[in-house]
Design an enzyme around this catalytic site. Structure first.
Site, PDB file in Angstrom:
ATOM      1  N   TYR A 105      15.149 -28.884 -12.113  1.00  0.00           N
ATOM      2  CA  TYR A 105      16.110 -27.604 -11.969  1.00  0.00           C
ATOM      3  C   TYR A 105      16.966 -27.096 -13.172  1.00  0.00           C
ATOM      4  CZ  TYR A 105      19.736 -24.644  -9.711  1.00  0.00           C
ATOM      5  OH  TYR A 105      20.746 -23.539  -9.831  1.00  0.00           O
ATOM      6  N   LEU A 114      22.839 -24.008  -0.419  1.00  0.00           N
ATOM      7  CA  LEU A 114      21.869 -24.646  -1.393  1.00  0.00           C
ATOM      8  C   LEU A 114      22.851 -25.937  -1.699  1.00  0.00           C
ATOM      9  CD1 LEU A 114      19.741 -23.548  -4.278  1.00  0.00           C
ATOM     10  CD2 LEU A 114      21.955 -24.771  -5.171  1.00  0.00           C
ATOM     11  N   ASN A 170      16.681 -13.947  -7.733  1.00  0.00           N
ATOM     12  CA  ASN A 170      17.715 -14.747  -6.881  1.00  0.00           C
ATOM     13  C   ASN A 170      16.983 -16.038  -6.238  1.00  0.00           C
ATOM     14  OD1 ASN A 170      20.694 -15.585  -5.805  1.00  0.00           O
ATOM     15  ND2 ASN A 170      19.280 -15.220  -4.191  1.00  0.00           N
ATOM     16  N   ILE A 206      28.930 -22.735  -6.604  1.00  0.00           N
ATOM     17  CA  ILE A 206      29.314 -21.620  -5.628  1.00  0.00           C
ATOM     18  C   ILE A 206      29.091 -22.133  -4.125  1.00  0.00           C
ATOM     19  CG2 ILE A 206      28.969 -19.374  -4.714  1.00  0.00           C
ATOM     20  CD1 ILE A 206      29.893 -19.412  -7.685  1.00  0.00           C
ATOM     21  N   ILE A 223      24.468 -16.459  -2.261  1.00  0.00           N
ATOM     22  CA  ILE A 223      24.458 -15.465  -3.156  1.00  0.00           C
ATOM     23  C   ILE A 223      23.666 -14.084  -3.172  1.00  0.00           C
ATOM     24  CG2 ILE A 223      24.506 -15.128  -5.826  1.00  0.00           C
ATOM     25  CD1 ILE A 223      24.806 -18.077  -6.177  1.00  0.00           C
ATOM     26  N   ASP A 239       7.386 -14.717  -0.184  1.00  0.00           N
ATOM     27  CA  ASP A 239       7.396 -16.018  -0.955  1.00  0.00           C
ATOM     28  C   ASP A 239       7.190 -15.669  -2.287  1.00  0.00           C
ATOM     29  OD1 ASP A 239       7.130 -18.401  -2.331  1.00  0.00           O
ATOM     30  OD2 ASP A 239       5.837 -19.431  -0.449  1.00  0.00           O
ATOM     31  N   LYS A 247      16.137 -23.519 -15.229  1.00  0.00           N
ATOM     32  CA  LYS A 247      17.294 -22.526 -15.283  1.00  0.00           C
ATOM     33  C   LYS A 247      17.259 -22.199 -16.895  1.00  0.00           C
ATOM     34  CE  LYS A 247      17.954 -21.644 -11.025  1.00  0.00           C
ATOM     35  NZ  LYS A 247      18.049 -20.266 -10.649  1.00  0.00           N
TER      36      LYS A 247
HETATM   37  P1  NAP Z   1      20.730 -20.601  -0.964  1.00  0.00           P
HETATM   38  O1  NAP Z   1      21.999 -20.658  -0.339  1.00  0.00           O
HETATM   39  O2  NAP Z   1      19.648 -21.897  -0.722  1.00  0.00           O
HETATM   40  O3  NAP Z   1      19.594 -19.320  -0.730  1.00  0.00           O
HETATM   41  C1  NAP Z   1      18.688 -19.042  -1.461  1.00  0.00           C
HETATM   42  C2  NAP Z   1      17.627 -18.206  -0.660  1.00  0.00           C
HETATM   43  O4  NAP Z   1      16.206 -17.929  -1.341  1.00  0.00           O
HETATM   44  C3  NAP Z   1      17.421 -18.891   0.667  1.00  0.00           C
HETATM   45  O5  NAP Z   1      17.363 -17.977   1.744  1.00  0.00           O
HETATM   46  C4  NAP Z   1      16.046 -19.555   0.461  1.00  0.00           C
HETATM   47  O6  NAP Z   1      15.124 -20.023   1.774  1.00  0.00           O
HETATM   48  C5  NAP Z   1      15.473 -18.480  -0.268  1.00  0.00           C
HETATM   49  N1  NAP Z   1      14.021 -19.010  -1.003  1.00  0.00           N
HETATM   50  C6  NAP Z   1      13.789 -20.323  -1.260  1.00  0.00           C
HETATM   51  N2  NAP Z   1      12.410 -20.513  -1.705  1.00  0.00           N
HETATM   52  C7  NAP Z   1      11.944 -19.287  -1.736  1.00  0.00           C
HETATM   53  C8  NAP Z   1      10.884 -18.607  -2.037  1.00  0.00           C
HETATM   54  N3  NAP Z   1       9.916 -19.335  -2.483  1.00  0.00           N
HETATM   55  N4  NAP Z   1      10.614 -17.175  -1.987  1.00  0.00           N
HETATM   56  C9  NAP Z   1      11.541 -16.433  -1.621  1.00  0.00           C
HETATM   57  N5  NAP Z   1      12.926 -16.915  -1.066  1.00  0.00           N
HETATM   58  C10 NAP Z   1      13.051 -18.251  -1.310  1.00  0.00           C
HETATM   59  O7  NAP Z   1      21.077 -20.461  -2.646  1.00  0.00           O
HETATM   60  P2  NAP Z   1      22.060 -19.901  -3.422  1.00  0.00           P
HETATM   61  O8  NAP Z   1      23.090 -21.069  -3.466  1.00  0.00           O
HETATM   62  O9  NAP Z   1      22.813 -18.679  -2.701  1.00  0.00           O
HETATM   63  O10 NAP Z   1      21.569 -19.472  -4.988  1.00  0.00           O
HETATM   64  C11 NAP Z   1      20.939 -18.460  -5.201  1.00  0.00           C
HETATM   65  C12 NAP Z   1      20.489 -18.505  -6.624  1.00  0.00           C
HETATM   66  O11 NAP Z   1      21.677 -18.897  -7.360  1.00  0.00           O
HETATM   67  C13 NAP Z   1      19.510 -19.619  -6.953  1.00  0.00           C
HETATM   68  O12 NAP Z   1      18.714 -19.151  -7.856  1.00  0.00           O
HETATM   69  C14 NAP Z   1      20.349 -20.838  -7.634  1.00  0.00           C
HETATM   70  O13 NAP Z   1      19.681 -21.429  -8.471  1.00  0.00           O
HETATM   71  C15 NAP Z   1      21.309 -20.087  -8.326  1.00  0.00           C
HETATM   72  N6  NAP Z   1      22.659 -20.789  -8.370  1.00  0.00           N
HETATM   73  C16 NAP Z   1      23.474 -21.296  -7.446  1.00  0.00           C
HETATM   74  C17 NAP Z   1      24.604 -21.776  -7.542  1.00  0.00           C
HETATM   75  C18 NAP Z   1      25.252 -22.368  -6.537  1.00  0.00           C
HETATM   76  O14 NAP Z   1      26.380 -23.189  -6.897  1.00  0.00           O
HETATM   77  N7  NAP Z   1      24.965 -22.191  -5.374  1.00  0.00           N
HETATM   78  C19 NAP Z   1      25.025 -21.977  -8.998  1.00  0.00           C
HETATM   79  C20 NAP Z   1      24.337 -21.503  -9.966  1.00  0.00           C
HETATM   80  C21 NAP Z   1      23.010 -21.110 -10.055  1.00  0.00           C
HETATM   81  P3  NAP Z   1      15.346 -21.342   2.135  1.00  0.00           P
HETATM   82  O15 NAP Z   1      16.638 -21.824   2.822  1.00  0.00           O
HETATM   83  O16 NAP Z   1      14.350 -21.516   3.155  1.00  0.00           O
HETATM   84  O17 NAP Z   1      15.024 -22.453   0.857  1.00  0.00           O
END
Ligand code: NAP
Length: 256
Positions: free
Chosen positions: A156, A193, A90, A189, A18, A63, A160
């Protein structure tokens, strides 16, 4: 191209999923965008790709759970781009998927350190730059899991839910200073993750993907751009009267 002209945005967790979609759509809309992440290779590659297209983007290792790093990086972003007026909180992790009585304190804390403290640190250290600029938009990625529950991922859900209310408090605290704060609540999405979460929690990831898709009345999961367009709207002046609100983008998941 001009929706975000003159805006300077920092996107945490901007290397993948995202965050990467939000970075791309905001840069295309004319913002200067700083990608903050711990995944250096992917973040640098994205910044390079956007720069080659003539867009303004840079990568910073950050971080979000480390306050000193957050302050240094956000100050550096503001120096490099001349200001900082949009923050997309994010970065987030799903964390341990055990029932509450089996969780350790470390498992609990590791999720709160990134998902809650990270939002606090980034907002805290972006604020002086937004106050100086006289304008700001803070966009916090909460989740449908910050609105309704499901029998999984207790740390989690807690994180949130916290982000949802932190957003409203900051909306009230800074409303008179032209600094807005809103939360986005995505349904599932398809990102690394979710892919990792389904792999770690099911015997058959394909079956789990289909079952997860079916939780959404529209019949499928979302894609990162579905959220990125919400981010562009909240970052732009089109949303100038929108603060303290919850933008739910979930294929109808919470409409039942
Ligand atoms: P993602 O694919 O895992 O991408 C998240 C990014 O954040 C990754 O590059 C991750 O690195 C990085 N990250 C993790 N810990 C970090 C830290 N301490 N400092 C800086 N960067 C860090 O996640 P996503 O699915 O795009 O989700 C993005 C946001 O949307 C999150 O807050 C998630 O909770 C929220 N969300 C997602 C969904 C969904 O279905 N995907 C639904 C609702 C809400 P690593 O890969 O090394 O961890």
């Amino acid at each position: 191209m001009d929706r975000l002209k003159g805006k300077v945005a920092a996107v945490t967790g901007g290397s993948l999923g995202i965050g990467a979609a939000a970075v791309t759509r905001m840069a295309e809309a004319g913002a200067a965008v700083a990608i903050l992440d711990v995944l250096d290779k992917e973040g640098e590659a994205l910044a390079h790709k956007l720069s080659e297209q003539g867009l303004e983007a840079g990568y910073w290792h950050c971080d979000v759970s480390d306050e000193n790093q957050v302050k240094q990086v956000l100050d550096n972003v503001a120096d490099s781009f001349g200001s900082l007026t949009v923050l997309v909180n994010n970065a987030g992790i799903a964390g341990s998927n055990k029932p509450t009585h089996e969780l350790t304190e470390e498992e609990w804390d590791s999720v709160q350190n990134v998902n809650v403290k990270g939002v606090f640190f980034c907002t805290k250290h972006a604020m002086p730059h937004m106050k100086k600029a006289g304008v700001g938009s803070i966009i916090n990625l909460s989740s449908i899991y910050g609105l309704v529950s499901a029998p999984d991922l207790p740390p989690y859900h807690a994180s949130k839910g916290a982000v949802r209310l932190m957003t409203k408090t900051d909306a009230l605290l800074y409303a008179t200073e032209n600094i807005r704060a809103n939360s986005i609540h995505p349904g599932f999405i398809w990102t690394p993750l979710v892919e990792d979460h389904l792999k770690n929690t099911s015997q058959d990831p394909d079956e789990a993907r289909a079952a997860t898709a079916a939780l959404h009345p529209v019949g499928h999961m979302g894609e990162p751009d579905d959220i990125a367009w919400g981010v562009v709207y909240l970052a732009s002046d089109e949303s100038k009267f929108v603060t303290g609100s919850e933008l739910v983008i979930d294929g109808g998941y919470t409409a039942r």
